[in-house]
Design a protein around this motif. Structure first.
Motif, mmCIF file in Angstrom:
data_model
loop_
_atom_site.group_PDB
_atom_site.id
_atom_site.type_symbol
_atom_site.label_atom_id
_atom_site.label_comp_id
_atom_site.label_asym_id
_atom_site.label_seq_id
_atom_site.Cartn_x
_atom_site.Cartn_y
_atom_site.Cartn_z
ATOM 1 N N GLU A 94 0.793 -1.235 0.000
ATOM 2 C CA GLU A 94 0.000 0.000 0.000
ATOM 3 C C GLU A 94 0.820 1.277 0.000
ATOM 4 O OE1 GLU A 94 -3.841 0.247 2.153
ATOM 5 O OE2 GLU A 94 -3.022 -1.452 3.262
ATOM 6 N N ASN A 95 2.102 1.197 0.305
ATOM 7 C CA ASN A 95 2.871 2.428 0.445
ATOM 8 C C ASN A 95 4.244 2.271 -0.179
ATOM 9 O OD1 ASN A 95 4.766 4.402 2.162
ATOM 10 N ND2 ASN A 95 2.672 5.199 2.125
ATOM 11 N N TRP A 96 4.725 3.328 -0.790
ATOM 12 C CA TRP A 96 5.987 3.307 -1.524
ATOM 13 C C TRP A 96 7.194 3.089 -0.610
ATOM 14 C CZ3 TRP A 96 9.977 6.576 -0.346
ATOM 15 C CH2 TRP A 96 9.672 7.649 0.507
ATOM 16 N N ALA A 97 7.085 3.405 0.677
ATOM 17 C CA ALA A 97 8.246 3.379 1.567
ATOM 18 C C ALA A 97 8.700 1.967 1.909
ATOM 19 C CB ALA A 97 7.943 4.159 2.850
ATOM 20 N N VAL A 98 7.841 0.966 1.671
ATOM 21 C CA VAL A 98 8.216 -0.433 1.872
ATOM 22 C C VAL A 98 7.899 -1.201 0.597
ATOM 23 C CG1 VAL A 98 7.954 -0.441 4.373
ATOM 24 C CG2 VAL A 98 5.955 -0.868 2.941
ATOM 25 N N ARG A 99 8.415 -2.429 0.504
ATOM 26 C CA ARG A 99 8.265 -3.202 -0.719
ATOM 27 C C ARG A 99 7.612 -4.537 -0.434
ATOM 28 N NH1 ARG A 99 13.686 -3.978 -3.637
ATOM 29 N NH2 ARG A 99 14.566 -3.996 -1.537
ATOM 30 N N ALA A 100 6.656 -4.902 -1.272
ATOM 31 C CA ALA A 100 6.088 -6.236 -1.203
ATOM 32 C C ALA A 100 7.167 -7.252 -1.520
ATOM 33 C CB ALA A 100 4.937 -6.360 -2.193
ATOM 34 N N GLY A 101 7.076 -8.404 -0.910
ATOM 35 C CA GLY A 101 8.076 -9.440 -1.132
ATOM 36 C C GLY A 101 9.267 -9.321 -0.203
ATOM 37 N N ARG A 102 9.276 -8.308 0.652
ATOM 38 C CA ARG A 102 10.321 -8.137 1.659
ATOM 39 C C ARG A 102 9.710 -8.326 3.050
ATOM 40 N NH1 ARG A 102 15.100 -8.181 -0.789
ATOM 41 N NH2 ARG A 102 16.027 -6.971 0.918
ATOM 42 N N GLN A 103 10.542 -8.564 4.025
ATOM 43 C CA GLN A 103 10.063 -8.597 5.402
ATOM 44 C C GLN A 103 10.778 -7.508 6.204
ATOM 45 O OE1 GLN A 103 10.968 -12.309 7.391
ATOM 46 N NE2 GLN A 103 12.750 -12.680 6.078
ATOM 47 N N TYR A 104 10.106 -7.009 7.218
ATOM 48 C CA TYR A 104 10.581 -5.830 7.939
ATOM 49 C C TYR A 104 10.507 -6.032 9.448
ATOM 50 C CZ TYR A 104 10.343 -3.293 3.530
ATOM 51 O OH TYR A 104 10.545 -2.883 2.228
ATOM 52 N N ASN A 105 11.608 -5.718 10.119
ATOM 53 C CA ASN A 105 11.543 -5.581 11.560
ATOM 54 C C ASN A 105 10.667 -4.389 11.901
ATOM 55 O OD1 ASN A 105 13.099 -7.742 12.454
ATOM 56 N ND2 ASN A 105 15.023 -6.585 12.330
ATOM 57 N N VAL A 106 9.820 -4.539 12.898
ATOM 58 C CA VAL A 106 8.911 -3.474 13.300
ATOM 59 C C VAL A 106 9.267 -3.017 14.717
ATOM 60 C CG1 VAL A 106 6.509 -2.800 13.669
ATOM 61 C CG2 VAL A 106 7.085 -4.467 11.877
ATOM 62 N N ARG A 107 9.567 -1.730 14.847
ATOM 63 C CA ARG A 107 9.839 -1.142 16.150
ATOM 64 C C ARG A 107 8.706 -0.197 16.516
ATOM 65 N NH1 ARG A 107 13.779 -0.510 19.830
ATOM 66 N NH2 ARG A 107 13.832 1.426 21.031
ATOM 67 N N ASP A 108 8.169 -0.375 17.718
ATOM 68 C CA ASP A 108 7.131 0.511 18.228
ATOM 69 C C ASP A 108 7.825 1.670 18.934
ATOM 70 O OD1 ASP A 108 5.233 1.716 20.067
ATOM 71 O OD2 ASP A 108 3.907 0.030 19.629
ATOM 72 N N MET A 109 7.651 2.889 18.408
ATOM 73 C CA MET A 109 8.399 4.033 18.934
ATOM 74 C C MET A 109 7.747 4.650 20.170
ATOM 75 S SD MET A 109 10.007 5.818 15.513
ATOM 76 C CE MET A 109 8.491 5.851 14.538
#
Length: 456
Positions: A367-382
């Motif tokens: 849904e958003n340009w800042a991340v890419r489908a087909g990749r995985q991302y660590n998520v940090r809650d700020m």
């Protein structure tokens, strides 16, 4: 003054960039007296705020300038037209007061109005631009000029609208810097969003207000966020949409007395930091709670606000045309809840729950340009200040009423391979929009993870 022509505007744009070299690159952080005290303050009270800023660690985080807002001077200029100091409120004068805050690592910034009077009916700067700049400089103020918009003169400059009057102080700031070979004041227009300032204010200033005066209520916060959804694109290095002073800490106090919950204050601060507004504290720090200080002191969000390498604000997504071909429209009651963008630290997502009850909210990595489908991302809650999982294809949060999620996503490589029952690899573009165009190598369409005989 002649009417502004296109050629003149181009010239002014070049002048603005020249002025901006080395000044105003980042949003300003500091303190402003208005939200906490209105006109009911003096030098001792103001100095106590600077002292508290230092002792609570806020100065170390970047809150390092102080604006005495309206009402600091006498109500009449002297015979030569100079501002007169209020020695009752500021015994020893304003230069001495400035020295009192300098010892806490805080500089002085100026307030005035481009009319005959300020909004509190004190002397305004119109016709005294250079004179007032010289006065503020003599008091040791060297940070920012917050320039208000009251008691508008009726003259040939005003006939050129907001641009003409605000340009007068811009020119004077340039002239003062050239005269003393000094860094110019940062110039921040306080004109309440009149005449779509994102279209003209960057030519003459480093910041401009997008809204009327903030109040310490959730309805005001939602209204301002909705206005920012129309003006965020103008924000970048050297130019910032100012969402007004912070109301964090003003539940049960302030002018007027506020009533925001901690969740609402978190959402307020998150939006102001990630949308690259000034961060100007507006509460009495002498009685600040630990919760107030933890919000104002969220270094992870401040770091993004003050990012040296990324000047753009977050942008709303899931706006307008949707994957089910419907349209979404937002308003002052329900502004865009989903925002994202880039930073030096990773992709940044902000999700705000405007509902009056708990909600589960989420987004897909397509849904958003800042991340890419087909990749995985660590998520940090700020807000939790911890790693909370790995996003593959999507991420979901549970938010209480009026609360916010501020997430930092960092790429950790391709998503794990997985196969469908038909043997085809699950396509990264399966949802939402690209589902209607995503195909296998043989050209057959793939929709929601399965091969179909039809396409878009």
């Amino acid at each position: 003054m002649a009417f502004i022509t296109t050629g003149t505007l181009l010239s002014l744009a070049a002048l603005a960039q020249a002025r901006n070299n080395g000044v105003g690159k980042l949003p300003v952080m500091g303190y402003d007296t208005y939200n906490a005290f209105g006109c009911d303050y003096d030098g001792a009270l103001a100095t106590a705020q600077a002292k508290a800023m230092n002792e609570t660690g806020l100065v170390a985080l970047g809150y390092n300038t102080f604006i005495l807002d309206d009402c600091y001077a006498l109500k009449e200029r002297d015979a030569q037209g100079f501002l007169q100091q209020n020695l009752t409120r500021f015994p020893g004068g304003l230069k001495k007061w400035t020295e009192s805050i300098n010892q806490y690592g805080v500089s002085g910034s100026a307030y005035s109005s481009n009319g005959y009077l300020t909004c509190g009916a004190y002397p305004g700067g119109y016709g005294h631009e250079m004179q007032d700049l010289e006065t503020w400089r003599s008091w040791g103020w060297d940070g920012m000029v917050k320039y208000d918009n009251c008691y508008i003169p009726y003259d040939n400059v005003t006939m050129e609208n907001e641009f003409g009057r605000f340009k007068r102080m811009a020119d004077a700031i340039d002239d003062l810097a050239a005269k003393y070979n000094e860094k110019p004041f940062i110039y921040s227009l306080c004109q309440w969003g009149w005449e779509n300032p994102m279209n003209w204010a960057p030519r003459i200033s480093q910041a401009w207000r997008i809204d009327a005066d903030i109040t310490p209520f959730w309805t005001a916060i939602k209204t301002i966020i909705n206005l920012q959804a129309a003006s965020y694109l103008a924000t970048g290095f050297y130019q910032h949409g100012d969402m007004d002073m912070l109301e964090v800490g003003n539940s049960g106090q302030g002018t007027p007395v506020g009533n925001m919950t901690l969740a609402e204050q978190r959402s307020h601060f998150t939006a102001w930091t990630l949308l690259k507004s000034h961060l100007l504290i507006g509460t009495d720090l002498r009685n600040a709670t630990n919760e107030t200080l933890s919000i104002l002191g969220n270094k992870e969000l401040i770091d993004i606000n003050q990012d040296e390498n990324e000047g753009a604000a977050l942008a709303p997504f899931r706006v307008g045309f949707q994957d089910d071909f419907s349209d979404i429209e937002y308003n002052f009651t329900s502004p865009p809840p989903y925002w994202a963008g880039n930073s030096s630290y990773g992709a940044v997502f902000m999700i705000i729950n405007y509902a009056d009850e708990q909600r589960e909210m989420g987004f897909n990595l397509t849904e958003n340009w800042a991340v890419r489908a087909g990749r995985q991302y660590n998520v940090r809650d700020m807000w939790k200040h911890e790693h909370v999982g790995v996003a593959v294809r999507n991420w979901t949060v549970t938010l209480e009423a009026h609360d916010v999620a501020a997430l930092l996503l960092t790429d950790v490589g391709p998503e794990p391979a997985r196969k469908l029952a038909d043997g085809e690899l699950a396509p990264p573009c399966a949802y939402p929009f690209l589902a209607h165009q995503c195909t296998s190598p043989n050209g057959s369409f793939i929709y929601n993870g399965s091969i179909t005989e039809w396409g878009f």
